[in-house]
Design an enzyme around this catalytic site. Structure first.
Site, PDB file in Angstrom:
ATOM      1  N   CYS A  15       0.830  -1.553  -0.215  1.00 31.92           N
ATOM      2  CA  CYS A  15      -0.195   0.037   0.246  1.00 31.92           C
ATOM      3  C   CYS A  15       1.125   1.068  -0.065  1.00 31.92           C
ATOM      4  O   CYS A  15       2.343   0.739   0.009  1.00 31.92           O
ATOM      5  CB  CYS A  15      -1.492   0.113   1.466  1.00 31.92           C
ATOM      6  N   HIS A  54       0.183  -4.555  19.698  1.00 35.46           N
ATOM      7  CA  HIS A  54       0.182  -4.206  18.685  1.00 35.46           C
ATOM      8  C   HIS A  54       1.047  -3.270  18.726  1.00 35.46           C
ATOM      9  O   HIS A  54       0.423  -2.657  19.063  1.00 35.46           O
ATOM     10  CB  HIS A  54      -0.406  -4.236  17.520  1.00 35.46           C
ATOM     11  N   GLU A  93       1.319  -0.216  16.377  1.00 35.34           N
ATOM     12  CA  GLU A  93      -0.097   0.234  15.810  1.00 35.34           C
ATOM     13  C   GLU A  93      -0.746   1.332  17.403  1.00 35.34           C
ATOM     14  O   GLU A  93      -0.543   2.606  17.372  1.00 35.34           O
ATOM     15  CB  GLU A  93      -0.505   0.343  15.034  1.00 35.34           C
ATOM     16  N   SER A 134       2.213  -5.070   3.584  1.00 33.79           N
ATOM     17  CA  SER A 134       2.992  -5.320   3.601  1.00 33.79           C
ATOM     18  C   SER A 134       4.266  -6.503   2.872  1.00 33.79           C
ATOM     19  O   SER A 134       5.163  -6.573   2.862  1.00 33.79           O
ATOM     20  CB  SER A 134       4.526  -5.280   5.034  1.00 33.79           C
TER      21      SER A 134
END
Length: 329
Positions: free
Chosen positions: A16, A128, A130, A270
Site C-alpha cells: 500500500c 501491536h 500501532e 506489507s
C-alpha cells in the site's frame, strides 16, 4: 489426483502507499547519510523486506538505548508513542518519521479531541505497535477493547465526552461488530467522520470476499506479525474457503493442492510482489497452467516523503518541495 489448473490473483494486493513510503524513507536515508540507519521496530511487518533493508545497512532496534548518539533514526510505519518521540528528540538523533499518514491522522484526531476533554475507546490488538503508538499519544483516558466482551467491562471516568478510534489494519467486519457494541453501551459515543480502517485494508478484504467465491483454496502471502495479512487469511476461512498464510514460496506444501482446481492468491499490504511471483512459479510447478487477474480497484494513492529526503535521482541533490496547503479530509 486433481492438480491446480488456474491461479486467480486478487486485485488489489500487496504494498500500500504507506508501506511504499516507509521503505523508501529507509532507502533514501541510507543513500543520503550512509549506513547504518537505525529503525525503531520492523519498518513494516514483513520478513523479506526487513532482511533486504538489513543487508543494505539498516539496524532494527526496539529500545532507543541501542542507538548511538548522533545517529539517524527512523520510526516505523506503525507510529510511536509521545514518550518514544520525546526521548528520541531529547537524545538528539536525526529523526525521520515513517509513520503511515493514515495512522498519523488517528493520532491527530486523538490529540485534538483530548484537548476538548474526550476519553477514548480504542478497538485494536493488544501489544501491536500501532496500538501502543496510538494509545501512547495520551497518558490516560484511552481504553483498549479487543472484542465485544471487552466493551462490557470498560470503565471510562465519564461517558458524556467519549470517542471511538480503531487500529487501521483490523477486520472491517469485526471492527463494525465491536463498534456496534460500543454504540449500544455508550449511545453518545463520537465516531470518526471516515472510518479509521485504512483504504488498503478495506480494499484487500473486499477483494478476498470476491476471490473466495471463485476458488477452492486461498493463499495469502504475508508474515506472521502482519495484522492485515492475518485478517485476509481469517476472512477467506470464515467464508468457507480453505486458506493458508505463508512468508514465501518455500512454505507451500504440495498436499494443500490435492483435489484443488483453482487457487486464489493475494498478499498483505506489507508483502512485496516479488514474493507473489515466486509463489506463482511454485504453483505452476505443481501443475497450474494459467494465471488470471481478478477485476478490482486500482489504487493510485501516493504519500509525500518527509522534508530532507526528497532527492533528485539524476543529480543526487535534494529537491526543494513547496507543498500546497493541506485540505481537510
Amino acid at each position: 489426483m486433481q492438480k491446480p489448473q488456474e491461479i486467480v490473483l486478487a486485485e488489489p494486493r500487496g504494498f500500500c502507499a504507506g508501506v511504499d513510503r516507509a521503505i523508501e524513507i529507509v532507502e533514501r536515508a541510507l543513500q543520503k547519510f550512509g549506513r547504518p540507519i537505525y529503525v525503531r521496530h520492523e519498518i513494516v511487518h514483513n520478513t523479506y523486506v526487513v532482511n533486504d533493508l538489513k543487508n543494505k545497512g539498516a539496524i532494527f532496534i526496539e529500545d532507543l538505548d541501542e542507538v548511538p548518539p548522533g545517529a539517524t533514526l527512523v520510526f516505523s510505519a506503525h507510529g510511536v508513542s509521545k514518550a518514544v518521540q520525546s526521548e528520541a528528540e531529547a537524545r538528539g538523533f536525526r529523526i525521520f518519521d515513517a509513520t503511515c499518514p493514515l495512522v498519523t491522522k488517528v493520532h491527530v484526531e486523538v490529540a485534538k479531541l483530548a484537548r476538548e476533554g474526550y476519553e477514548f475507546i480504542m478497538i485494536g490488538h493488544k501489544g501491536h505497535p500501532e496500538v501502543e503508538g496510538t494509545m501512547g499519544q495520551l497518558s490516560e483516558g484511552i481504553h483498549l477493547v479487543e472484542d465485544v466482551t471487552d466493551v462490557a467491562a470498560v470503565q471510562p471516568a465519564q461517558t458524556e465526552l467519549l470517542a471511538v478510534v480503531t487500529q487501521t489494519t483490523l477486520s472491517v467486519d469485526d471492527a463494525a461488530e465491536i463498534t456496534e457494541a460500543v454504540r449500544k453501551r455508550f449511545p453518545h459515543v463520537r465516531e470518526p467522520k471516515q472510518q479509521d480502517i485504512c483504504y488498503a485494508t478495506q480494499n484487500r478484504q473486499d477483494a478476498v470476499k470476491v476471490l473466495s467465491g471463485q476458488v477452492d483454496l486461498v493463499i495469502v502471502v504475508g508474515s506472521p506479525t502482519s495484522s492485515n495479512s492475518n485478517r485476509l487469511r481469517e476472512l477467506a476461512a470464515r467464508l468457507g474457503t480453505p486458506a493458508y498464510m505463508i512468508d514465501g514460496a518455500e512454505e507451500l506444501r504440495h498436499e494443500w493442492f490435492d483435489g484443488i482446481a483453482r487457487v486464489g492468491l493475494t498478499a498483505g499490504a506489507s508483502a512485496p510482489e516479488v514474493l507473489v511471483k515466486d509463489v506463482i512459479a511454485r504453483i505452476k510447478e505443481l501443475g497450474a497452467t494459467s494465471v488470471r487477474k481478478m477485476d478490482g480497484i486500482e489504487e493510485t494513492v501516493k504519500f509525500p516523503l518527509p522534508k530532507g529526503l526528497k532527492i533528485d535521482a539524476a543529480t543526487g541533490l535534494e529537491i526543494e518541495v513547496h507543498k500546497l496547503p493541506e485540505t481537510g479530509h
